[in-house]
Design a protein around this motif. Structure first.
Motif, PDB file in Angstrom:
ATOM      1  N   ALA A 188     -47.501  60.213  19.993  1.00 37.02           N
ATOM      2  CA  ALA A 188     -46.668  59.896  20.453  1.00 37.02           C
ATOM      3  C   ALA A 188     -45.170  61.205  19.892  1.00 37.02           C
ATOM      4  N   GLU A 189     -46.079  61.914  18.688  1.00 39.73           N
ATOM      5  CA  GLU A 189     -44.650  63.370  18.635  1.00 39.73           C
ATOM      6  C   GLU A 189     -44.522  64.008  20.423  1.00 39.73           C
ATOM      7  N   LEU A 190     -45.381  64.017  21.098  1.00 38.67           N
ATOM      8  CA  LEU A 190     -45.290  64.987  22.016  1.00 38.67           C
ATOM      9  C   LEU A 190     -44.498  64.124  23.252  1.00 38.67           C
ATOM     10  N   ALA A 191     -45.083  62.977  22.888  1.00 34.55           N
ATOM     11  CA  ALA A 191     -44.202  61.641  24.529  1.00 34.55           C
ATOM     12  C   ALA A 191     -42.715  61.762  23.913  1.00 34.55           C
ATOM     13  N   GLY A 192     -42.059  61.849  22.721  1.00 31.55           N
ATOM     14  CA  GLY A 192     -40.933  61.859  22.326  1.00 31.55           C
ATOM     15  C   GLY A 192     -39.998  63.318  22.521  1.00 31.55           C
ATOM     16  N   ARG A 193     -40.894  64.455  22.365  1.00 28.78           N
ATOM     17  CA  ARG A 193     -40.441  66.173  22.898  1.00 28.78           C
ATOM     18  C   ARG A 193     -40.031  65.808  24.271  1.00 28.78           C
ATOM     19  N   HIS A 194     -41.315  65.306  24.520  1.00 26.16           N
ATOM     20  CA  HIS A 194     -40.687  65.178  26.493  1.00 26.16           C
ATOM     21  C   HIS A 194     -39.477  64.402  27.001  1.00 26.16           C
ATOM     22  N   ARG A 195     -39.456  62.882  26.415  1.00 19.06           N
ATOM     23  CA  ARG A 195     -38.319  61.754  26.488  1.00 19.06           C
ATOM     24  C   ARG A 195     -37.183  63.268  25.789  1.00 19.06           C
ATOM     25  N   SER A 196     -36.689  63.360  24.998  1.00 21.55           N
ATOM     26  CA  SER A 196     -35.313  64.194  24.629  1.00 21.55           C
ATOM     27  C   SER A 196     -35.060  65.460  25.235  1.00 21.55           C
ATOM     28  N   ILE A 197     -36.286  65.997  25.824  1.00 27.24           N
ATOM     29  CA  ILE A 197     -36.046  67.613  26.835  1.00 27.24           C
ATOM     30  C   ILE A 197     -35.230  66.633  28.203  1.00 27.24           C
ATOM     31  N   LEU A 198     -36.519  65.532  28.952  1.00 24.90           N
ATOM     32  CA  LEU A 198     -35.965  65.261  30.132  1.00 24.90           C
ATOM     33  C   LEU A 198     -34.857  64.310  30.476  1.00 24.90           C
ATOM     34  N   SER A 199     -34.367  63.843  29.210  1.00 24.36           N
ATOM     35  CA  SER A 199     -33.123  63.406  28.925  1.00 24.36           C
ATOM     36  C   SER A 199     -31.454  64.505  29.198  1.00 24.36           C
ATOM     37  N   ARG A 200     -32.238  65.719  29.075  1.00 29.45           N
ATOM     38  CA  ARG A 200     -31.057  66.722  29.464  1.00 29.45           C
ATOM     39  C   ARG A 200     -31.732  68.176  30.092  1.00 29.45           C
ATOM     40  N   VAL A 201     -31.949  68.315  30.958  1.00 26.41           N
ATOM     41  CA  VAL A 201     -32.421  69.088  31.521  1.00 26.41           C
ATOM     42  C   VAL A 201     -31.437  68.320  32.914  1.00 26.41           C
ATOM     43  N   HIS A 202     -31.290  69.772  34.138  1.00 30.57           N
ATOM     44  CA  HIS A 202     -29.809  69.157  34.955  1.00 30.57           C
ATOM     45  C   HIS A 202     -30.505  67.974  35.838  1.00 30.57           C
ATOM     46  N   PHE A 203     -32.146  68.183  35.929  1.00 28.40           N
ATOM     47  CA  PHE A 203     -32.398  66.490  36.454  1.00 28.40           C
ATOM     48  C   PHE A 203     -32.941  65.627  36.125  1.00 28.40           C
TER      49      PHE A 203
END
Length: 266
Positions: A190-205
């Motif tokens: 759950a911790e890694l999945a949350g970090r993944h979602r946070s990163i994905l929301s802020r990258v260029h794509f």
């Protein structure tokens, strides 16, 4: 994860993949799980890069070296570049265990510490969707390619869902609610999945790396001969055999692609 001063998005991405390294090869779609999939990858790489003939290839964001080994199979002279030391440790160990002469180096895809015109080809898998500044990256990739050199991007839109995938996700949700689906395969914490979602929301794509948008940025960076290849079905079918049924079917309808581009000759 410890939060440090000036710990920006790029640092978060580096830390995330470092923390993913230990389990990276457990996931179908990362490591190769069958000879059928290996052959499918060989076919894709050969289709776009042509005969190896000892040419030098840079595997960008090489991770644990999966694509580097596929290129080495075909006879390319391979350098793997990644900015996660834990990934590189596993890549070097894997290469040593298999007797492969692949050079793995620590480096950033946006700031490659290689001389101009160093490589005949660059290959990336599942890197572009993570980029903070793709325009800067593409300019750097053009710089280190020899004139006439090739770039091959294998990536996808991991955000948007087409009608087929949405239907499969609804079926999966129904099956889980009623106890009809239990095998989920390997999954992020759950911790890694949350970090993944946070990163994905802020990258260029953040809205998804669509092939046409990536191709347009490559053209702006002065790449030529840009072609989009959606014929990845053989790879996805092979991967699907090692996934839960609905996830394997979803893999085959997602917006995934290969893009080949060329640095114009002088």
């Amino acid at each position: 994860m410890t939060v440090r001063g000036n710990f920006d998005l790029r640092d978060e991405i580096q830390a995330f993949w470092s923390d993913r390294a230990a389990s990276f090869d457990d996931f179908p779609g990362h490591e190769i799980f069958s000879e059928r999939e290996r052959r499918a990858w060989h076919d894709l790489l050969s289709r776009h890069l042509g005969p190896a003939a000892g040419r030098g290839v840079l595997d960008l964001a090489s991770g644990t070296g999966v694509v580097s080994h596929l290129l080495d199979d075909l006879g390319f002279r391979v350098t793997g570049l990644d900015w996660s030391e834990p990934m590189l440790e596993r890549a070097r160990r894997k290469a040593a265990d298999r007797g492969r002469a692949i050079a793995f180096r620590l480096g950033d895809a946006e700031r490659i510490l290689e001389a101009d015109e160093s490589f005949d080809a660059i290959v990336t898998r599942h890197l572009v969707w993570t980029l903070v500044d793709p325009a800067a990256c593409f300019a750097e990739w053009l710089r280190v390619l020899k004139p006439g050199g090739m770039l091959l991007i294998v990536d996808g839109d991991f955000v948007g869902q087409g009608a087929g995938e949405r239907l499969l996700m609804r079926i999966e949700a129904f099956a889980r609610r009623h106890g009809l689906a239990r095998d989920r395969g390997p999954a992020l914490s759950a911790e890694l999945a949350g970090r993944h979602r946070s990163i994905l929301s802020r990258v260029h794509f953040s809205g998804g790396a669509r092939a046409e948008d990536v191709a347009a940025l490559l053209a702006e960076a002065s790449f030529a001969g840009i072609t989009v290849d959606r014929r990845l079905g053989a790879i996805h079918r092979a991967q699907g055999r090692h996934m839960p049924l609905l996830k394997g079917l979803a893999r085959q309808v997602q917006h995934r692609y290969a893009i080949r581009a060329t640095k114009p000759p002088i």
